[in-house]
Enzyme design. Sequence first.
Site, PDB file in Angstrom:
ATOM      1  N   SER A   1       0.825  -1.220   0.000  1.00 25.36           N
ATOM      2  CA  SER A   1       0.000   0.000   0.000  1.00 25.36           C
ATOM      3  C   SER A   1       0.851   1.258   0.000  1.00 25.36           C
ATOM      4  O   SER A   1       0.329   2.370   0.013  1.00 25.36           O
ATOM      5  CB  SER A   1      -0.929  -0.004   1.219  1.00 25.36           C
ATOM      6  OG  SER A   1      -0.192  -0.203   2.411  1.00 25.36           O
TER       7      SER A   1
ATOM      8  N   GLU B   1     -18.940  22.132 -14.886  1.00 26.49           N
ATOM      9  CA  GLU B   1     -19.159  20.800 -15.457  1.00 26.49           C
ATOM     10  C   GLU B   1     -18.289  19.746 -14.781  1.00 26.49           C
ATOM     11  O   GLU B   1     -18.745  18.650 -14.462  1.00 26.49           O
ATOM     12  CB  GLU B   1     -18.860  20.815 -16.964  1.00 26.49           C
ATOM     13  CG  GLU B   1     -19.872  21.591 -17.773  1.00 26.49           C
ATOM     14  CD  GLU B   1     -19.430  21.694 -19.221  1.00 26.49           C
ATOM     15  OE1 GLU B   1     -20.028  21.004 -20.062  1.00 26.49           O
ATOM     16  OE2 GLU B   1     -18.482  22.447 -19.518  1.00 26.49           O
TER      17      GLU B   1
ATOM     18  N   SER C   1     -13.132  26.213 -27.142  1.00 23.21           N
ATOM     19  CA  SER C   1     -13.217  24.998 -27.940  1.00 23.21           C
ATOM     20  C   SER C   1     -12.086  25.002 -28.954  1.00 23.21           C
ATOM     21  O   SER C   1     -11.710  26.054 -29.479  1.00 23.21           O
ATOM     22  CB  SER C   1     -14.564  24.964 -28.663  1.00 23.21           C
ATOM     23  OG  SER C   1     -14.482  24.150 -29.810  1.00 23.21           O
TER      24      SER C   1
ATOM     25  N   LYS D   1      -8.289   3.255   1.916  1.00 19.48           N
ATOM     26  CA  LYS D   1      -7.517   4.496   1.843  1.00 19.48           C
ATOM     27  C   LYS D   1      -7.678   5.316   0.574  1.00 19.48           C
ATOM     28  O   LYS D   1      -7.872   6.527   0.629  1.00 19.48           O
ATOM     29  CB  LYS D   1      -6.036   4.189   2.048  1.00 19.48           C
ATOM     30  CG  LYS D   1      -5.718   3.948   3.489  1.00 19.48           C
ATOM     31  CD  LYS D   1      -4.326   3.436   3.671  1.00 19.48           C
ATOM     32  CE  LYS D   1      -4.255   2.643   4.948  1.00 19.48           C
ATOM     33  NZ  LYS D   1      -5.175   1.484   4.975  1.00 19.48           N
TER      34      LYS D   1
ATOM     35  N   THR E   1     -40.110  25.741 -10.597  1.00 15.49           N
ATOM     36  CA  THR E   1     -40.366  24.370 -10.150  1.00 15.49           C
ATOM     37  C   THR E   1     -40.554  23.591 -11.449  1.00 15.49           C
ATOM     38  O   THR E   1     -41.101  24.127 -12.420  1.00 15.49           O
ATOM     39  CB  THR E   1     -41.615  24.246  -9.249  1.00 15.49           C
ATOM     40  OG1 THR E   1     -42.757  24.646 -10.000  1.00 15.49           O
ATOM     41  CG2 THR E   1     -41.519  25.115  -8.004  1.00 15.49           C
ATOM     42  N   HIS E   2     -40.081  22.367 -11.490  1.00 20.51           N
ATOM     43  CA  HIS E   2     -40.089  21.559 -12.729  1.00 20.51           C
ATOM     44  C   HIS E   2     -39.341  22.268 -13.861  1.00 20.51           C
ATOM     45  O   HIS E   2     -39.631  22.032 -15.033  1.00 20.51           O
ATOM     46  CB  HIS E   2     -41.523  21.255 -13.197  1.00 20.51           C
ATOM     47  CG  HIS E   2     -42.435  20.811 -12.102  1.00 20.51           C
ATOM     48  ND1 HIS E   2     -42.648  19.496 -11.785  1.00 20.51           N
ATOM     49  CD2 HIS E   2     -43.168  21.537 -11.213  1.00 20.51           C
ATOM     50  CE1 HIS E   2     -43.493  19.420 -10.758  1.00 20.51           C
ATOM     51  NE2 HIS E   2     -43.814  20.644 -10.393  1.00 20.51           N
TER      52      HIS E   2
ATOM     53  N   LYS F   1     -16.892  29.596 -28.841  1.00 20.52           N
ATOM     54  CA  LYS F   1     -17.304  28.934 -27.595  1.00 20.52           C
ATOM     55  C   LYS F   1     -16.590  29.452 -26.348  1.00 20.52           C
ATOM     56  O   LYS F   1     -15.406  29.735 -26.367  1.00 20.52           O
ATOM     57  CB  LYS F   1     -17.046  27.412 -27.678  1.00 20.52           C
ATOM     58  CG  LYS F   1     -17.868  26.666 -28.695  1.00 20.52           C
ATOM     59  CD  LYS F   1     -19.351  26.606 -28.364  1.00 20.52           C
ATOM     60  CE  LYS F   1     -19.663  25.765 -27.148  1.00 20.52           C
ATOM     61  NZ  LYS F   1     -19.399  24.344 -27.391  1.00 20.52           N
TER      62      LYS F   1
ATOM     63  N   ASN G   1     -16.790  27.780 -22.715  1.00 20.49           N
ATOM     64  CA  ASN G   1     -17.433  26.652 -22.030  1.00 20.49           C
ATOM     65  C   ASN G   1     -17.312  26.735 -20.509  1.00 20.49           C
ATOM     66  O   ASN G   1     -16.247  27.068 -19.997  1.00 20.49           O
ATOM     67  CB  ASN G   1     -16.814  25.336 -22.508  1.00 20.49           C
ATOM     68  CG  ASN G   1     -17.102  25.081 -23.971  1.00 20.49           C
ATOM     69  OD1 ASN G   1     -18.146  25.481 -24.481  1.00 20.49           O
ATOM     70  ND2 ASN G   1     -16.177  24.420 -24.649  1.00 20.49           N
TER      71      ASN G   1
HETATM   72  N1  ARG Z   1      -1.217  -1.529   5.137  1.00 23.67           N
HETATM   73  C1  ARG Z   1      -2.144  -2.107   6.062  1.00 23.67           C
HETATM   74  C2  ARG Z   1      -3.507  -1.438   5.908  1.00 23.67           C
HETATM   75  O1  ARG Z   1      -3.561  -0.412   5.344  1.00 23.67           O
HETATM   76  C3  ARG Z   1      -1.675  -1.899   7.452  1.00 23.67           C
HETATM   77  C4  ARG Z   1      -2.137  -2.924   8.419  1.00 23.67           C
HETATM   78  C5  ARG Z   1      -1.568  -4.260   8.062  1.00 23.67           C
HETATM   79  N2  ARG Z   1      -1.842  -5.238   9.056  1.00 23.67           N
HETATM   80  C6  ARG Z   1      -1.601  -6.524   8.819  1.00 23.67           C
HETATM   81  N3  ARG Z   1      -1.885  -7.321   9.801  1.00 23.67           N
HETATM   82  N4  ARG Z   1      -1.180  -6.972   7.685  1.00 23.67           N
HETATM   83  O2  ARG Z   1      -4.496  -1.970   6.341  1.00 23.67           O
END
Ligand code: ARG
Length: 458
Positions: A23, A290, A277, A325, A155-156, A283, A285
């Site tokens: 991660s 948006e 554009s 995350k 409205t509408h 144009k 825009n």
């Molecule tokens: N990178 C892990 C997470 O975001 C951290 C916790 C990992 N814990 C484990 N027992 N492998 O959840």
Amino acid sequence: MSKLWGGRFTKETNKLVEEFTASISFDQKLAKEDIAGSMAHVQMLGECGIIPIEDAIKIKDGLLAIRKLVDAGEVEFLVEDEDIHMNIEKLLIEKIGPVGGKLHTGRSRNDQVATDMHLYLRTKTTELIKLIEDVQQALIEQAKANIHTLIPGYTHLQRAQPVSFAHHLMAYFWMFERDKERLMDSLKRINWLPLGSGALAGTTFPINRERVAELLGFETIYPNSMDAVSDRDFIVEFLSIGSIIMTHISRFSEELVIWSSQEFQFVELDDSFCTGSSIMPQKKNPDVPEVLRGKTGRTYGNLMGLLTVLKGLPLAYNKDLQEDKEGMFDTVETLEGSLKLLAPMVETMTINKDVMRKAINNDFSNATDIADYLVRKGLPFREAHEVIGKIVLYAIQSNKFLLDLSFEEYQGFSPLFEEDIYGVLAPEQVVAVRNSFGGTAPAQVEHQIVLAEGKLHR
Ligand code: ARG
């Protein structure tokens, strides 16, 4: 140095597995929070005599040095060290030697990661509240300049009754006010400390969780270690509030797109907030509203994504939770970007009061007022509604508006009409008489703005 958890293994991790389960590419955004959590934890370990105080000091100094390197962008995080927690712990051990290995005493990555995210969301939530206030301030400024600017109320998406343009803008102020309240309220739950829960069951060391809470500024401690490491409801709550905020931004954006179209021309967005554009030279825009409208979708996706990750998970920690995350970061960044643009876009847009006025003069949005007029002369509302319906039909067929009909024409529909009918039909009058609390009359709008200013904490 090999893996921090390498002892039990006889083979190297498959490279694809390493990449797939790591991660660090995204959770490096938690570096500051991770270090802050570790500093508090190690201070408590030292104070409680769980590790020698000199070791705690060495570890804290090491963490501070790493923090400086992180701030300067001088740390190279490694996929082979999986996540932010192990990257930092390894850097620490490299820096201060084996004593750095004492940091993880009485702690697990499971309570550590949950703590990092509580810290992160606490900071971001507080910052977002300020950004919402910037948008609210911009709305108030435009509203103050447009209390007497009239715009068709719909409205509408059909003309209904004229309203003060300030009233229309202030509707969004109050939506954002509730969003702000929701964020503030969520801080109560973000301020629960998970650290000290261990992997799932607590720890054998005589830790002091209150002390860690105090050092990190948490109000409460999770009373159940399994809950602390496995729920992510505080993130779900944030993503849900974020989705509501984006819904409000998106509706406002949709109105800006409509209002700035050639057909409406009620407002003109500043050149600096529009794009052209590549093929059609004429144009201009409204890309910003948006994109704001478009980005709303990803925040809903982030909410649905996390709810889905959580729904089938047995207690306690499961690696699936690592999927909490990216959506959280994405919603935070989407909100930051959106709110930062919205405030100056509202401040700089031009309000085409004349065009709005022309629209009001050329419609039937004063029809309710003639119905109310006949009611005041004693006719039951239902009958009055019927009479006015016929008058409107007649006017449309004769290519006229209600103010263009002659007194004789009015009398032809009901003998209750008197010369004063023209007085009630003027748009200013139509707006001014809606003087009930929260209504669009200038007096009410002025009062509303006073209430609104009282809600800003600047
Ligand atoms: N990178 C892990 C997470 O975001 C951290 C916790 C990992 N814990 C484990 N027992 N492998 O959840």
